[in-house]
Design a protein around this motif. Structure first.
Motif, PDB file in Angstrom:
ATOM      1  N   ASP A 207     -12.952 -10.920  27.412  1.00 14.92           N
ATOM      2  CA  ASP A 207     -14.239 -11.419  26.928  1.00 14.92           C
ATOM      3  C   ASP A 207     -15.025 -10.265  26.309  1.00 14.92           C
ATOM      4  O   ASP A 207     -14.595  -9.104  26.305  1.00 14.92           O
ATOM      5  N   LEU A 208     -16.195 -10.603  25.781  1.00 11.16           N
ATOM      6  CA  LEU A 208     -16.978  -9.612  25.051  1.00 11.16           C
ATOM      7  C   LEU A 208     -17.482  -8.496  25.949  1.00 11.16           C
ATOM      8  O   LEU A 208     -17.612  -7.342  25.500  1.00 11.16           O
ATOM      9  N   THR A 209     -17.756  -8.797  27.213  1.00 10.37           N
ATOM     10  CA  THR A 209     -18.210  -7.748  28.135  1.00 10.37           C
ATOM     11  C   THR A 209     -17.161  -6.671  28.282  1.00 10.37           C
ATOM     12  O   THR A 209     -17.450  -5.470  28.158  1.00 10.37           O
ATOM     13  N   ARG A 210     -15.915  -7.078  28.538  1.00 14.23           N
ATOM     14  CA  ARG A 210     -14.833  -6.105  28.663  1.00 14.23           C
ATOM     15  C   ARG A 210     -14.611  -5.377  27.326  1.00 14.23           C
ATOM     16  O   ARG A 210     -14.415  -4.160  27.287  1.00 14.23           O
ATOM     17  N   MET A 211     -14.667  -6.104  26.214  1.00 16.81           N
ATOM     18  CA  MET A 211     -14.407  -5.478  24.919  1.00 16.81           C
ATOM     19  C   MET A 211     -15.472  -4.455  24.563  1.00 16.81           C
ATOM     20  O   MET A 211     -15.177  -3.422  23.950  1.00 16.81           O
ATOM     21  N   ASN A 212     -16.720  -4.713  24.950  1.00 19.05           N
ATOM     22  CA  ASN A 212     -17.777  -3.722  24.713  1.00 19.05           C
ATOM     23  C   ASN A 212     -17.555  -2.440  25.501  1.00 19.05           C
ATOM     24  O   ASN A 212     -18.031  -1.365  25.118  1.00 19.05           O
ATOM     25  N   GLN A 213     -16.810  -2.538  26.599  1.00 18.72           N
ATOM     26  CA  GLN A 213     -16.527  -1.373  27.428  1.00 18.72           C
ATOM     27  C   GLN A 213     -15.285  -0.610  26.956  1.00 18.72           C
ATOM     28  O   GLN A 213     -15.152   0.573  27.251  1.00 18.72           O
ATOM     29  N   VAL A 214     -14.375  -1.292  26.259  1.00 18.86           N
ATOM     30  CA  VAL A 214     -13.101  -0.671  25.903  1.00 18.86           C
ATOM     31  C   VAL A 214     -12.827  -0.788  24.404  1.00 18.86           C
ATOM     32  O   VAL A 214     -13.029   0.158  23.640  1.00 18.86           O
ATOM     33  N   GLU A 215     -12.363  -1.943  23.954  1.00 18.00           N
ATOM     34  CA  GLU A 215     -11.830  -2.085  22.599  1.00 18.00           C
ATOM     35  C   GLU A 215     -12.831  -1.759  21.495  1.00 18.00           C
ATOM     36  O   GLU A 215     -12.478  -1.157  20.473  1.00 18.00           O
ATOM     37  N   LEU A 216     -14.087  -2.145  21.684  1.00 22.85           N
ATOM     38  CA  LEU A 216     -15.065  -1.997  20.607  1.00 22.85           C
ATOM     39  C   LEU A 216     -15.693  -0.615  20.532  1.00 22.85           C
ATOM     40  O   LEU A 216     -16.303  -0.258  19.515  1.00 22.85           O
ATOM     41  N   VAL A 217     -15.539   0.190  21.574  1.00 22.09           N
ATOM     42  CA  VAL A 217     -16.188   1.508  21.612  1.00 22.09           C
ATOM     43  C   VAL A 217     -15.835   2.362  20.391  1.00 22.09           C
ATOM     44  O   VAL A 217     -16.727   2.912  19.720  1.00 22.09           O
ATOM     45  N   PRO A 218     -14.546   2.505  20.037  1.00 25.79           N
ATOM     46  CA  PRO A 218     -14.220   3.328  18.861  1.00 25.79           C
ATOM     47  C   PRO A 218     -14.735   2.732  17.553  1.00 25.79           C
ATOM     48  O   PRO A 218     -15.114   3.476  16.637  1.00 25.79           O
ATOM     49  N   PHE A 219     -14.753   1.412  17.437  1.00 25.86           N
ATOM     50  CA  PHE A 219     -15.219   0.796  16.196  1.00 25.86           C
ATOM     51  C   PHE A 219     -16.724   0.949  16.031  1.00 25.86           C
ATOM     52  O   PHE A 219     -17.225   1.147  14.911  1.00 25.86           O
ATOM     53  N   ILE A 220     -17.466   0.881  17.128  1.00 26.47           N
ATOM     54  CA  ILE A 220     -18.907   1.114  17.063  1.00 26.47           C
ATOM     55  C   ILE A 220     -19.184   2.544  16.593  1.00 26.47           C
ATOM     56  O   ILE A 220     -20.059   2.787  15.752  1.00 26.47           O
ATOM     57  N   LYS A 221     -18.406   3.488  17.108  1.00 21.44           N
ATOM     58  CA  LYS A 221     -18.534   4.888  16.674  1.00 21.44           C
ATOM     59  C   LYS A 221     -18.184   5.032  15.195  1.00 21.44           C
ATOM     60  O   LYS A 221     -18.846   5.775  14.451  1.00 21.44           O
ATOM     61  N   ALA A 222     -17.143   4.322  14.757  1.00 19.84           N
ATOM     62  CA  ALA A 222     -16.732   4.377  13.356  1.00 19.84           C
ATOM     63  C   ALA A 222     -17.819   3.820  12.443  1.00 19.84           C
ATOM     64  O   ALA A 222     -18.068   4.353  11.347  1.00 19.84           O
ATOM     65  N   ILE A 223     -18.462   2.759  12.872  1.00 21.76           N
ATOM     66  CA  ILE A 223     -19.560   2.188  12.086  1.00 21.76           C
ATOM     67  C   ILE A 223     -20.703   3.195  11.970  1.00 21.76           C
ATOM     68  O   ILE A 223     -21.266   3.401  10.894  1.00 21.76           O
ATOM     69  N   ASP A 224     -21.025   3.843  13.075  1.00 16.45           N
ATOM     70  CA  ASP A 224     -22.057   4.885  13.051  1.00 16.45           C
ATOM     71  C   ASP A 224     -21.677   6.027  12.112  1.00 16.45           C
ATOM     72  O   ASP A 224     -22.545   6.650  11.491  1.00 16.45           O
ATOM     73  N   GLU A 225     -20.370   6.297  12.020  1.00 12.77           N
ATOM     74  CA  GLU A 225     -19.867   7.370  11.160  1.00 12.77           C
ATOM     75  C   GLU A 225     -19.891   6.980   9.689  1.00 12.77           C
ATOM     76  O   GLU A 225     -19.736   7.826   8.809  1.00 12.77           O
ATOM     77  N   GLY A 226     -20.074   5.687   9.393  1.00 19.80           N
ATOM     78  CA  GLY A 226     -20.109   5.240   8.005  1.00 19.80           C
ATOM     79  C   GLY A 226     -18.741   4.996   7.411  1.00 19.80           C
ATOM     80  O   GLY A 226     -18.517   5.251   6.219  1.00 19.80           O
ATOM     81  N   VAL A 227     -17.810   4.479   8.211  1.00 26.10           N
ATOM     82  CA  VAL A 227     -16.455   4.238   7.709  1.00 26.10           C
ATOM     83  C   VAL A 227     -16.499   3.218   6.570  1.00 26.10           C
ATOM     84  O   VAL A 227     -17.207   2.217   6.619  1.00 26.10           O
ATOM     85  N   ASP A 228     -15.742   3.502   5.503  1.00 22.94           N
ATOM     86  CA  ASP A 228     -15.774   2.669   4.305  1.00 22.94           C
ATOM     87  C   ASP A 228     -15.174   1.278   4.535  1.00 22.94           C
ATOM     88  O   ASP A 228     -15.679   0.282   4.014  1.00 22.94           O
ATOM     89  N   PHE A 229     -14.040   1.236   5.261  1.00 21.74           N
ATOM     90  CA  PHE A 229     -13.322  -0.013   5.478  1.00 21.74           C
ATOM     91  C   PHE A 229     -13.065  -0.208   6.971  1.00 21.74           C
ATOM     92  O   PHE A 229     -12.838   0.761   7.700  1.00 21.74           O
ATOM     93  N   ILE A 230     -13.047  -1.456   7.402  1.00 25.21           N
ATOM     94  CA  ILE A 230     -12.496  -1.812   8.704  1.00 25.21           C
ATOM     95  C   ILE A 230     -11.466  -2.909   8.482  1.00 25.21           C
ATOM     96  O   ILE A 230     -11.734  -3.904   7.809  1.00 25.21           O
ATOM     97  N   MET A 231     -10.262  -2.692   9.009  1.00 23.66           N
ATOM     98  CA  MET A 231      -9.159  -3.640   8.853  1.00 23.66           C
ATOM     99  C   MET A 231      -9.060  -4.537  10.079  1.00 23.66           C
ATOM    100  O   MET A 231      -9.076  -4.059  11.207  1.00 23.66           O
ATOM    101  N   SER A 232      -8.932  -5.821   9.835  1.00 25.03           N
ATOM    102  CA  SER A 232      -8.854  -6.790  10.931  1.00 25.03           C
ATOM    103  C   SER A 232      -7.444  -6.862  11.507  1.00 25.03           C
ATOM    104  O   SER A 232      -6.461  -6.528  10.861  1.00 25.03           O
ATOM    105  N   ALA A 233      -7.359  -7.347  12.742  1.00 19.72           N
ATOM    106  CA  ALA A 233      -6.086  -7.539  13.431  1.00 19.72           C
ATOM    107  C   ALA A 233      -5.721  -9.020  13.429  1.00 19.72           C
ATOM    108  O   ALA A 233      -6.580  -9.888  13.570  1.00 19.72           O
ATOM    109  N   HIS A 234      -4.431  -9.288  13.295  1.00 26.14           N
ATOM    110  CA  HIS A 234      -3.948 -10.663  13.397  1.00 26.14           C
ATOM    111  C   HIS A 234      -3.670 -10.982  14.867  1.00 26.14           C
ATOM    112  O   HIS A 234      -2.525 -11.170  15.292  1.00 26.14           O
ATOM    113  N   ILE A 235      -4.723 -11.014  15.656  1.00 23.60           N
ATOM    114  CA  ILE A 235      -4.623 -11.224  17.099  1.00 23.60           C
ATOM    115  C   ILE A 235      -5.605 -12.323  17.490  1.00 23.60           C
ATOM    116  O   ILE A 235      -6.726 -12.381  16.969  1.00 23.60           O
ATOM    117  N   TYR A 236      -5.192 -13.171  18.413  1.00 20.87           N
ATOM    118  CA  TYR A 236      -6.039 -14.275  18.856  1.00 20.87           C
ATOM    119  C   TYR A 236      -6.778 -13.885  20.125  1.00 20.87           C
ATOM    120  O   TYR A 236      -6.170 -13.491  21.116  1.00 20.87           O
TER     121      TYR A 236
END
Length: 558
Positions: A207-236
């Motif tokens: 769920d989103l609570t767990r993802m905010n603690q693990v999976e999303l942490v690097p992407f949030i940092k990348a957004i702060d860094e100004g990453v040009d692209f983010i590629m989506s995953a084909h995962i359900y």
């Protein structure tokens, strides 16, 4: 005129078909831009091209291919291309010769310096830029906390969200400081899967609570860094998406989570729409429309031009029927045009943007200048040597004694479609011989371990062999490999196991007393392993992942 005004002016000059083309990125069948292929691109303007190993002969050829592609676009009065590649380093690198091939993410993390991540990405970016490549599908920001993950593994910086975030942010900064767009992948996280989305639709129950603690942490940092692209995953993610849709096709993931909750303003792109997770569910063409509906800006169709033209037609039809508004198309194209101006891929001059198309700079040997330079090679070697990790030496075997040694190398093999097969597999035995060590060496294919096991055991039993080294390659996925290691251990002779890809191999033979993790099997890594085993360099690496109760990662090692 500021960039927003430039983008608006450019957008007003594009037809609907041209705008849709900007949202499509495709591959090439071979190493040359043939006239029929050039005609195809004149008739079907696209936003960019992706290179695979099938497109690479040598670095000079790549530079010239890039030049020819951009010249065709220029002559057809089309916008210049994003020229993209998966040049992650380590075991996933489409160009492996003639360029500086840096260690992969887990090796860089094991070496222990975030500065290495920046310097490697910056140097790699400069070399890609010299070849006309302006977009690198890196870094991987997946948190690899599942030892059974068949597709990420050493492509990740490790199992700690904070470590992955820090190393990933430095990699993004390095690439983009070099003038090459970075693409953080695979959102919202491919690390905790036991299936490969090239072959299946992985399901992640978090769920989103767990993802905010693990999976999303690097992407949030990348957004702060100004990453040009983010590629989506084909995962359900069933707790994020009520319908059985992969994240790539989910508006709740791409628009709701990434755009609205996380505030990402850059380009959202898809992973390849010809992967089985898409083909076997909705099909490439229909899924291309669904991805745009979900919030994607750039659709990647890597291989089949018939599917590319099918996507063109399907998106045009969706606009004509009101399923997708032209304002929605404009929203994505604005982002893409803005990036092309920001990264210097085009400049508006006169009636239409001018391409920054220049012949590759060639040195005296006929190769692109600034590619594979000694300074970068030295940096790659420094990182590689510091990455080699001594996990345990309970037998006190290291440095190796100068006695007759059997060295067995399980050759690398492509674990997934993301991998590239090494043309000339390198051997740890050969690397030790080059250091002047007396060995009997045997190299066996990963798929042929069972057939070769008898010969290996016969060689190991010879009286003159006093110690044994085996370099495994993902043995925890192959019962035959782990079985051979156990049989060698049972002989009672001093045995050293070196994992030349995922360090999780130790779980398959926990009784082994001497274990080294090296994270990849490229020639430079084999040389570094040999030096460390012989005591010519110290073991300096730290595990970026846990290997059970005794061998832990160091999550604060940033």
């Amino acid at each position: 005129m500021d960039r927003n005004e430039q983008v608006d002016r450019l957008l007003s000059k594009l037809s609907l078909r041209e705008k849709i083309g900007q949202m499509l990125l495709c591959g090439l069948p071979g190493r040359e831009l043939t006239e029929p292929l050039a005609d195809f691109f004149r008739a079907n303007p696209v936003g960019g091209i992706i290179y695979f190993a099938r497109n690479v002969q040598h670095v000079g050829q790549v530079a010239n291919l890039t030049y020819e592609l951009q010249k065709v676009a220029q002559s057809a009065n089309q916008l210049p291309h994003f020229i993209s590649i998966d040049q992650e380093g380590g075991m996933v690198a489409r160009i492996a010769e003639g360029i500086t091939l840096f260690p992969g993410n887990m090796a860089i993390a094991a070496a222990g310096s975030t500065e290495d991540a920046y310097e490697a990405a910056f140097a790699s970016g400069k070399e890609l830029q010299a070849l006309g490549i302006n977009l690198n599908f890196a870094p991987v920001l997946d948190v690899n906390n599942n030892p059974l993950n068949p597709v990420i593994g050493v492509r990740s910086f490790g199992e700690s969200p904070e470590v992955v975030a820090e190393y990933g942010a430095n990699s993004i900064r390095g690439l983009q400081d070099a003038g090459v767009s970075a693409a953080a992948k695979h959102f919202p996280g491919h690390g905790d899967t036991a299936a490969d989305s090239h072959l299946d639709l992985p399901v992640v129950p978090h769920d989103l609570t767990r993802m905010n603690q693990v999976e999303l942490v690097p992407f949030i940092k990348a957004i702060d860094e100004g990453v040009d692209f983010i590629m989506s995953a084909h995962i359900y993610f069933p707790l994020l998406e009520s319908d059985r849709k992969p994240a790539t096709l989910s508006s709740s993931v791409l628009t709701g989570l990434l755009r609205q909750e996380l505030g990402y303003q850059g380009v959202i792109m898809t992973d390849c729409m010809e992967m089985s997770a898409i083909v076997d569910t909705y099909g490439t063409v229909e899924a291309s429309v669904m991805a745009i509906e979900a919030g994607a800006d750039l659709i990647l169709i890597s291989h089949t031009h018939d599917l590319l033209t099918g996507a063109y037609e399907a998106i045009e039809k969706a606009v004509a029927e009101g399923r997708i508004s032209e304002d929605r198309i404009n929203e994505s194209v604005r982002r893409l045009l803005d990036l092309k101006i920001k990264r210097g891929i085009m400049t508006e001059q006169g009636d239409f943007p001018a391409h920054t198309v220049t012949l590759p700079v060639i040195d005296r040997e006929g190769l692109p200048a600034r590619v594979g330079v000694q300074e970068h090679q030295d940096l790659a070697r420094k990182i590689s040597e510091r990455s080699i990790t001594l996990v345990r030496d309970e037998a006190g075997m290291l440095p190796l004694k100068k006695v007759r040694t059997l060295v067995v190398t399980v050759a690398s093999s492509a674990m997934t479609i993301a991998d590239e097969i090494i043309k000339d597999p390198c051997s740890l035995g050969t690397a030790l011989i080059e250091q002047g060590f007396d060995v009997v060496h045997m190299s066996i294919p990963a798929a042929g371990v069972a057939e070769e096991a008898t010969h290996v055991l016969e060689a190991a039993r010879q009286a003159e062999v006093e110690q044994i080294i085996i370099a495994t390659y993902n043995a925890h996925f192959y019962e035959e490999q782990s079985g051979l290691v156990k049989q060698l251990y049972a002989l009672g002779k001093p045995l050293t196991v070196v994992a030349t890809r995922n360090p999780y191999d130790l779980a398959s033979f926990p009784e082994v007393q001497v274990y080294v993790a090296a994270y990849e099997s490229r020639p430079l890594t084999m040389e570094s392993i040999a030096k460390a085993l012989l005591g010519l360099i110290p073991f300096q690496g730290t595990l970026p992942v846990s290997l059970g109760d005794e061998e832990k990662s160091n999550p604060t090692h940033v």
